[in-house]
Design a protein around this motif. Sequence first.
Motif, mmCIF file in Angstrom:
data_model
loop_
_atom_site.group_PDB
_atom_site.id
_atom_site.type_symbol
_atom_site.label_atom_id
_atom_site.label_comp_id
_atom_site.label_asym_id
_atom_site.label_seq_id
_atom_site.Cartn_x
_atom_site.Cartn_y
_atom_site.Cartn_z
ATOM 1 N N SER A 1 0.827 -1.210 0.000
ATOM 2 C CA SER A 1 0.000 0.000 0.000
ATOM 3 C C SER A 1 0.857 1.255 0.000
ATOM 4 O O SER A 1 0.443 2.285 -0.471
ATOM 5 N N HIS A 2 2.051 1.173 0.512
ATOM 6 C CA HIS A 2 2.847 2.391 0.568
ATOM 7 C C HIS A 2 4.168 2.263 -0.172
ATOM 8 O O HIS A 2 4.397 2.920 -1.179
ATOM 9 N N ASP A 3 4.997 1.370 0.314
ATOM 10 C CA ASP A 3 6.370 1.337 -0.178
ATOM 11 C C ASP A 3 6.468 0.976 -1.652
ATOM 12 O O ASP A 3 7.318 1.514 -2.361
ATOM 13 N N LEU A 4 5.603 0.073 -2.153
ATOM 14 C CA LEU A 4 5.657 -0.289 -3.568
ATOM 15 C C LEU A 4 5.094 0.823 -4.449
ATOM 16 O O LEU A 4 5.523 1.006 -5.587
ATOM 17 N N GLN A 5 4.122 1.542 -3.908
ATOM 18 C CA GLN A 5 3.481 2.582 -4.727
ATOM 19 C C GLN A 5 4.376 3.787 -4.946
ATOM 20 O O GLN A 5 4.260 4.472 -5.956
ATOM 21 N N GLU A 6 5.230 4.052 -3.968
ATOM 22 C CA GLU A 6 6.092 5.231 -4.036
ATOM 23 C C GLU A 6 6.983 5.226 -5.298
ATOM 24 O O GLU A 6 6.877 6.152 -6.109
ATOM 25 N N PRO A 7 7.838 4.199 -5.504
ATOM 26 C CA PRO A 7 8.678 4.223 -6.729
ATOM 27 C C PRO A 7 7.849 4.098 -8.001
ATOM 28 O O PRO A 7 8.186 4.693 -9.022
ATOM 29 N N LEU A 8 6.750 3.366 -7.928
ATOM 30 C CA LEU A 8 5.908 3.185 -9.105
ATOM 31 C C LEU A 8 5.364 4.527 -9.594
ATOM 32 O O LEU A 8 5.351 4.834 -10.792
ATOM 33 N N ARG A 9 4.903 5.306 -8.608
ATOM 34 C CA ARG A 9 4.344 6.618 -8.959
ATOM 35 C C ARG A 9 5.401 7.503 -9.631
ATOM 36 O O ARG A 9 5.110 8.238 -10.571
ATOM 37 N N LYS A 10 6.647 7.375 -9.144
ATOM 38 C CA LYS A 10 7.739 8.153 -9.756
ATOM 39 C C LYS A 10 7.905 7.758 -11.228
ATOM 40 O O LYS A 10 8.056 8.626 -12.097
ATOM 41 N N ILE A 11 7.907 6.438 -11.489
ATOM 42 C CA ILE A 11 8.050 5.957 -12.870
ATOM 43 C C ILE A 11 6.934 6.550 -13.729
ATOM 44 O O ILE A 11 7.158 7.043 -14.836
ATOM 45 N N GLN A 12 5.718 6.527 -13.162
ATOM 46 C CA GLN A 12 4.564 7.046 -13.927
ATOM 47 C C GLN A 12 4.745 8.529 -14.231
ATOM 48 O O GLN A 12 4.552 8.977 -15.368
ATOM 49 N N ILE A 13 5.107 9.285 -13.189
ATOM 50 C CA ILE A 13 5.220 10.727 -13.394
ATOM 51 C C ILE A 13 6.367 11.065 -14.346
ATOM 52 O O ILE A 13 6.211 11.854 -15.282
ATOM 53 N N PHE A 14 7.521 10.424 -14.102
ATOM 54 C CA PHE A 14 8.664 10.741 -14.972
ATOM 55 C C PHE A 14 8.375 10.366 -16.421
ATOM 56 O O PHE A 14 8.694 11.121 -17.342
ATOM 57 N N SER A 15 7.761 9.178 -16.643
ATOM 58 C CA SER A 15 7.502 8.791 -18.031
ATOM 59 C C SER A 15 6.487 9.727 -18.666
ATOM 60 O O SER A 15 6.605 10.100 -19.837
ATOM 61 N N ALA A 16 5.484 10.157 -17.877
ATOM 62 C CA ALA A 16 4.490 11.082 -18.411
ATOM 63 C C ALA A 16 5.136 12.422 -18.759
ATOM 64 O O ALA A 16 4.823 13.030 -19.777
ATOM 65 N N ARG A 17 6.079 12.862 -17.886
ATOM 66 C CA ARG A 17 6.731 14.142 -18.165
ATOM 67 C C ARG A 17 7.646 14.036 -19.395
ATOM 68 O O ARG A 17 7.784 15.004 -20.146
ATOM 69 N N LEU A 18 8.265 12.855 -19.583
ATOM 70 C CA LEU A 18 9.084 12.642 -20.794
ATOM 71 C C LEU A 18 8.246 12.859 -22.039
ATOM 72 O O LEU A 18 8.656 13.537 -22.980
ATOM 73 N N ILE A 19 7.068 12.265 -22.042
ATOM 74 C CA ILE A 19 6.174 12.386 -23.195
ATOM 75 C C ILE A 19 5.686 13.827 -23.348
ATOM 76 O O ILE A 19 5.710 14.408 -24.440
ATOM 77 N N ASP A 20 5.249 14.436 -22.221
ATOM 78 C CA ASP A 20 4.641 15.764 -22.286
ATOM 79 C C ASP A 20 5.667 16.853 -22.615
ATOM 80 O O ASP A 20 5.417 17.717 -23.462
ATOM 81 N N ASP A 21 6.828 16.824 -21.913
ATOM 82 C CA ASP A 21 7.747 17.951 -22.004
ATOM 83 C C ASP A 21 8.921 17.707 -22.964
ATOM 84 O O ASP A 21 9.504 18.660 -23.474
ATOM 85 N N GLU A 22 9.292 16.445 -23.158
ATOM 86 C CA GLU A 22 10.521 16.172 -23.882
ATOM 87 C C GLU A 22 10.286 15.409 -25.187
ATOM 88 O O GLU A 22 11.224 14.882 -25.772
ATOM 89 N N SER A 23 9.032 15.286 -25.638
ATOM 90 C CA SER A 23 8.769 14.427 -26.796
ATOM 91 C C SER A 23 9.488 14.931 -28.052
ATOM 92 O O SER A 23 9.883 14.136 -28.894
#
Lengths: 145, 437
Positions: free
Chosen positions: B210-232
């Motif tokens: 509920s906590h520890d696994l979600q933390e790094p996962l959320r980072k992957i999601q945000i970073f990949s989304a920002r790659l697409i949005d800002d750096e495409s």
Amino acid sequence: MKNIFLADDDADDREFFIDALKEVSIPTDIMLSNNGLELMKNLEILIQHPPPHVIFLDLNMPFKDGFQCLQEIRNTPKLKDIPVVIFSTSASDIFVDQTYEQGANYYIQKPTSFRLLVKSIEKVLTLEMWPSPRPQRENYILSIT
Amino acid sequence: MIRIQLAKALRSLAFLNTEKKKRAAELIIANKELVFQNDEKEKRAAELVIANKKLVVQNEEKEQKAAELIIANNELAFQNVEKEKRAAELVIANKKLVVQNEEKEQKAAELIIANKELAFQNEEKEKRAAELVIANKELAFQSDLKEKRATELIIANKELAFQNEEKEKRAAELVIANRELAFQSDLKEKRATELIIANKELESFTYISSHDLQEPLRKIQIFSARLIDDESQNLSEKGKSYVLGMSDASNRMQSLIRDLLGYSRTTTSEGKYVITNINTVIELVKKDFTETIAEKNATIKVVGVCDVQVIPFQFHQLIQNIIGNALKFSKPDLSPIIMVKSEIVKNTDVISDKQLSAQEYCHITITDNGIGFEPQFKDHIFELFKRLHDKDKIPGTGIGLAIVKKIVENHNGFITATSEINKGASFDIYIPSTLPL
């Protein structure tokens, strides 16, 4: 200019937050704290000044966690009315219930996209939290879509 | 003169003569008397001789007696001395007795008073005795009754003694059975302890996910989304597809964690049972799926009604997962029609190989016209992570129906599924209509 506080031990999350603030339409001034101890110190310094508009509070932090900060804030006369929005990765029932009991104003599970993060901060800044009463338990969790 | 004198002497002689005659007669008589007396005396003498002889004998006896008396006398004289001594002692004793006597008189006076008191008490006791006599009679009557009862009890006692023996035999058997059970119980306790430990491990796993696994996962999601949005603009097409693949995978992982959490919550959380109308739950679920229903032009029909005691949030999840599946596994060219039918049935009307704990069940049937599944999978579909379709075609974590089964079992019910490929699927849910007592 809205004066806001963020307490979060995660450097990435602090950076996301600062970046998101730049895209929020409401002008803000942010005071960052890397953990609960720092937050309480910063609040002490500012006790003479106008209190912050809102504190975004992470729960899982070293030295002093969010639950302890929340309890201290609500038990300190000069701080007790400052709106506190919980900002946590977890949305566990136990955390949600406990922070509601302790008197936090809203609970936000950290969004999984940057776009949602911006929307969440914007939503919080437009909410009337002070001095209006706290929401009912069913509206305590802010979900942004 | 001599004549006169002779005459005188004659007369005197005559007189003397007569006198002598008289005297002679008298003497004769006297003589006779004497003779008689003599005879008598001779008789008497003879008697006396006899008597004398007796007296001689008696005399001898008396002399003997006298000798004895002398001896006795001496004895008495001795006794006399003794008695005088004793008398002297008695005089002394007497004086003591006089004193004692006086004391006794005093005591007697006291006793008289005490006596009067006792007399009074005696009277009281007599009264009481009279009362007791009455009571006694009553008791005697009761005693009779009790004797009758006692006789009955003796009979009953014998019966009980017999039963007692039977029970002792049974007890001996039970002691043996008990030992066997105690042994089994020990094994079960060990097992229970192991389960508690395993459960705690599961709880900490839940926290970690509920906590520890979600933390790094959320980072992957945000970073990949920002790659697409800002750096495409800086990424090649290939680079962009890699990032999108990363984003998809992290989203799937998020679903998995969320569903796993939901599954563990149905196992660990304790809910409150509330009487709930099935159809109000279905209405809420319809709202959850408003967009999908509109998009797929789906129809949800509701037939019949049940009121059941359920944990509301769990029951909502149960209906949501099944209707969600019915919408998800619909045929691409056919508008989904979902039928929810509910009715109360008696346990005698339920066809099942399961042990039925309740008298009445709410039987809910949810039928769709979707793609269905092969009958051989009818039990497997409830297993955790079981998926019947390629995840590229139909997304899913394989947890939804496992949660459904768990919830139904939490409610002491059971669920079955029937289907044929391309002929829709049907789920039969049986939930006890009231809580077990």
